[in-house]
Design a protein around this motif. Structure first.
Motif, short mmCIF file in Angstrom:
data_model
loop_
_atom_site.label_atom_id
_atom_site.label_comp_id
_atom_site.label_asym_id
_atom_site.label_seq_id
_atom_site.Cartn_x
_atom_site.Cartn_y
_atom_site.Cartn_z
N ASP A 49 18.74 -34.38 -19.62
CA ASP A 49 18.17 -34.54 -18.00
C ASP A 49 17.95 -35.93 -18.15
OD1 ASP A 49 16.41 -34.54 -16.20
OD2 ASP A 49 15.86 -32.43 -16.35
N GLY A 50 18.61 -36.59 -16.90
CA GLY A 50 18.16 -38.12 -16.79
C GLY A 50 17.22 -38.20 -15.90
N MET A 51 16.32 -37.36 -15.43
CA MET A 51 15.20 -37.27 -14.40
C MET A 51 13.80 -37.08 -15.10
SD MET A 51 16.71 -36.46 -10.74
CE MET A 51 18.07 -37.24 -9.92
N VAL A 52 13.75 -35.89 -15.76
CA VAL A 52 12.66 -35.40 -16.64
C VAL A 52 13.17 -35.13 -18.02
CG1 VAL A 52 10.90 -33.57 -16.63
CG2 VAL A 52 11.77 -34.37 -14.51
N GLU A 53 12.50 -35.82 -19.07
CA GLU A 53 13.16 -35.71 -20.44
C GLU A 53 12.93 -34.44 -20.85
OE1 GLU A 53 12.48 -38.86 -23.36
OE2 GLU A 53 11.52 -40.08 -21.70
N TYR A 54 13.93 -33.87 -21.57
CA TYR A 54 13.89 -32.61 -22.51
C TYR A 54 12.48 -32.51 -23.19
CZ TYR A 54 15.40 -28.79 -25.70
OH TYR A 54 15.54 -27.58 -26.35
N ARG A 55 12.09 -33.68 -23.66
CA ARG A 55 10.68 -33.48 -24.54
C ARG A 55 9.84 -32.85 -23.66
NH1 ARG A 55 8.85 -38.75 -26.30
NH2 ARG A 55 9.69 -39.55 -24.20
N HIS A 56 9.78 -32.62 -22.54
CA HIS A 56 8.57 -32.20 -21.69
C HIS A 56 8.58 -30.85 -22.12
CE1 HIS A 56 6.94 -35.36 -19.08
NE2 HIS A 56 8.42 -36.15 -19.14
N SER A 57 9.51 -30.03 -21.85
CA SER A 57 9.74 -28.54 -22.08
C SER A 57 9.34 -28.45 -23.91
CB SER A 57 10.86 -28.09 -21.58
OG SER A 57 11.00 -27.81 -20.33
N GLN A 58 10.03 -29.03 -24.54
CA GLN A 58 9.86 -28.87 -25.86
C GLN A 58 8.27 -29.23 -26.51
OE1 GLN A 58 12.47 -32.27 -27.58
NE2 GLN A 58 13.43 -30.71 -28.86
N HIS A 59 7.67 -29.97 -25.78
CA HIS A 59 6.39 -30.27 -26.35
C HIS A 59 5.43 -29.12 -25.92
CE1 HIS A 59 6.39 -34.82 -26.70
NE2 HIS A 59 7.39 -34.33 -27.51
N PHE A 60 5.73 -28.66 -24.44
CA PHE A 60 4.70 -27.74 -23.75
C PHE A 60 5.23 -26.56 -24.66
CE2 PHE A 60 3.69 -24.86 -20.39
CZ PHE A 60 2.29 -25.23 -19.95
N HIS A 61 6.27 -26.04 -24.85
CA HIS A 61 6.79 -24.76 -25.37
C HIS A 61 5.99 -24.67 -27.03
CE1 HIS A 61 8.97 -21.41 -26.94
NE2 HIS A 61 9.38 -22.11 -27.69
N ARG A 62 6.16 -25.86 -27.68
CA ARG A 62 5.55 -25.76 -28.97
C ARG A 62 3.99 -25.64 -28.87
NH1 ARG A 62 6.52 -31.07 -30.35
NH2 ARG A 62 8.69 -30.42 -30.65
N ALA A 63 3.43 -26.30 -27.77
CA ALA A 63 2.03 -26.06 -27.65
C ALA A 63 1.53 -24.59 -27.43
CB ALA A 63 1.34 -27.05 -26.51
N LEU A 64 2.45 -23.88 -26.68
CA LEU A 64 2.06 -22.57 -26.32
C LEU A 64 2.47 -21.56 -27.38
CD1 LEU A 64 3.93 -22.40 -22.94
CD2 LEU A 64 1.41 -22.35 -23.32
N THR A 65 3.49 -22.01 -28.23
CA THR A 65 3.77 -20.98 -29.51
C THR A 65 2.57 -21.02 -30.49
OG1 THR A 65 5.35 -22.71 -30.29
CG2 THR A 65 6.08 -20.79 -28.94
N MET A 66 2.20 -22.53 -30.53
CA MET A 66 0.98 -22.62 -31.54
C MET A 66 -0.11 -21.88 -31.18
SD MET A 66 1.47 -26.60 -32.27
CE MET A 66 0.19 -26.84 -33.36
N ARG A 67 -0.37 -21.70 -29.89
CA ARG A 67 -1.41 -20.70 -29.51
C ARG A 67 -1.23 -19.19 -29.54
NH1 ARG A 67 -5.52 -22.99 -26.14
NH2 ARG A 67 -5.50 -25.28 -26.45
N GLY A 68 -0.22 -18.95 -29.95
CA GLY A 68 0.29 -17.47 -30.02
C GLY A 68 0.47 -16.83 -28.55
N THR A 69 1.01 -18.01 -27.57
CA THR A 69 1.31 -17.28 -26.20
C THR A 69 2.70 -17.10 -26.16
OG1 THR A 69 -0.31 -18.99 -25.47
CG2 THR A 69 1.46 -18.28 -24.02
N MET A 70 2.98 -16.01 -25.25
CA MET A 70 4.44 -15.63 -24.99
C MET A 70 5.03 -16.64 -24.38
SD MET A 70 4.15 -11.71 -24.24
CE MET A 70 6.00 -11.60 -23.99
N SER A 71 6.06 -17.24 -24.98
CA SER A 71 6.95 -18.36 -24.12
C SER A 71 8.35 -18.39 -24.85
CB SER A 71 6.10 -19.80 -24.71
OG SER A 71 6.98 -20.94 -24.01
N GLU A 72 9.27 -18.66 -23.97
CA GLU A 72 10.72 -18.73 -24.32
C GLU A 72 11.04 -20.00 -23.63
OE1 GLU A 72 13.07 -15.30 -23.14
OE2 GLU A 72 11.31 -14.11 -22.79
N LEU A 73 11.83 -21.07 -24.60
CA LEU A 73 12.33 -22.03 -24.08
C LEU A 73 13.83 -22.05 -24.04
CD1 LEU A 73 12.78 -25.12 -23.05
CD2 LEU A 73 12.28 -25.52 -25.52
N HIS A 74 14.53 -21.87 -22.80
CA HIS A 74 16.07 -21.73 -22.95
C HIS A 74 16.57 -23.30 -22.81
CE1 HIS A 74 16.81 -17.17 -22.49
NE2 HIS A 74 15.44 -17.37 -22.54
N THR A 75 17.41 -23.70 -23.81
CA THR A 75 17.91 -24.96 -23.49
C THR A 75 19.21 -24.97 -22.99
OG1 THR A 75 16.42 -25.56 -25.69
CG2 THR A 75 18.42 -26.87 -25.32
#
Length: 287
Positions: free
Chosen positions: A222-248
């Motif tokens: 992604d040249g407009m919004v870096e992929y890291r945004h979703s990576q960081h958010f998904h990781r933060a959610l899963t660390m909290r035990g939240t139901m989250s799917e990241l489709h890369t």
């Protein structure tokens, strides 16, 4: 044999950004083709500014009193461009499963800042709740989605269920679909613009994240919004035990996260439809 030197990171980012920019005209042509075949929508103003309105789309044959579920979808455009009308095709997966779909607009920079944009979204939700009560449309805890800047706004709204109950809704969103969304404002540049935006940074507002089921779509290139945004958010959610799917989306650019809106053969169209269907109630008489 000496290996060629890797391209500097900034040249890769520039190449991805150029590709995404050049891809916009065909992307909008596809969307326009789908829009022409869609049912009419209703436009409702929630404030005096020309940008303070939302679109209401309902399945064909719907009566106001039909007890249908609700969905809210926020358009992209760097908080500055775009319109609900241009993003109407994104409503189709919800309409196909008998949802009422709302697409809000809001005031834009430089006339307003990010906090005022969030306030506009909240005002639209309050107006919509009042309209629903006046017209006999039963309210339900909604699903929410958005792409790019709209994904950022959708995340913030999903993370604040109290905003919804204060606006007259029975509860906050149960599901959130975020496509190529800026979800970690510390990554954005210039940093001085976003460093004081903790109240608008989804990464800093995760107290109620577990009440929502999350689906994230994002391309690695992604040249407009870096992929890291979703990576960081998904990781933060899963660390909290939240139901989250990241489709890369391998090698995917910014627009690849939204092609499901106009192309039902897109590999992520079924993913989105299944996500919506997973908790969509079957209204009485419409099963």
């Amino acid at each position: 044999m000496q290996q060629p030197a890797a391209a500097p990171d900034w040249t890769r980012k520039l190449r991805f950004a150029l590709r995404d920019t050049l891809g916009l005209p065909p992307y909008w042509r596809h969307n326009a083709r789908v829009r022409r075949g869609m049912a009419p929508h209703r436009r409702l103003a929630y404030g005096p500014h020309p940008r303070q309105y939302y679109l209401l789309l309902e399945p064909p044959g719907t009566r106001p009193t039909d007890p249908l579920p609700w969905a809210v979808y926020l358009h992209g455009g760097a908080w500055t461009f775009g319109s609900p009308e241009a993003f109407r095709p994104a409503a189709r997966p919800w309409l196909q499963q008998d949802f009422r779909v709302v697409l809000p607009s809001y005031r834009r920079p430089p006339g307003v800042r990010l906090p005022e944009i969030v306030t506009d979204c909240r005002t639209a939700l309050a107006h919509l709740a009042a309209f629903a009560r006046q017209t006999g449309r039963p309210l339900t805890a909604p699903q929410i989605g958005g792409i790019s800047a709209g994904g950022h706004l959708a995340a913030l709204l999903a993370l604040h269920p109290k905003w919804w109950t204060e606006a007259g809704w029975p509860g906050g969103p149960t599901h959130a679909l975020l496509c190529a969304a800026p979800l970690d404002l510390s990554i954005l540049r210039p940093r001085t613009v976003f460093s004081q935006r903790s109240a608008q940074d989804p990464m800093q507002q995760l107290d109620h994240a577990a009440a929502v089921r999350w689906l994230l779509l994002h391309g690695t290139d992604d040249g407009m919004v870096e992929y890291r945004h979703s990576q960081h958010f998904h990781r933060a959610l899963t660390m909290r035990g939240t139901m989250s799917e990241l489709h890369t989306i391998p090698g995917g650019g910014h627009l690849d996260s939204g092609r499901w809106t106009y192309d039902e053969r897109n590999p992520y169209a079924a993913t989105v439809a299944d996500f919506i269907r997973s908790a969509a109630p079957v209204p009485p008489g419409r099963g």
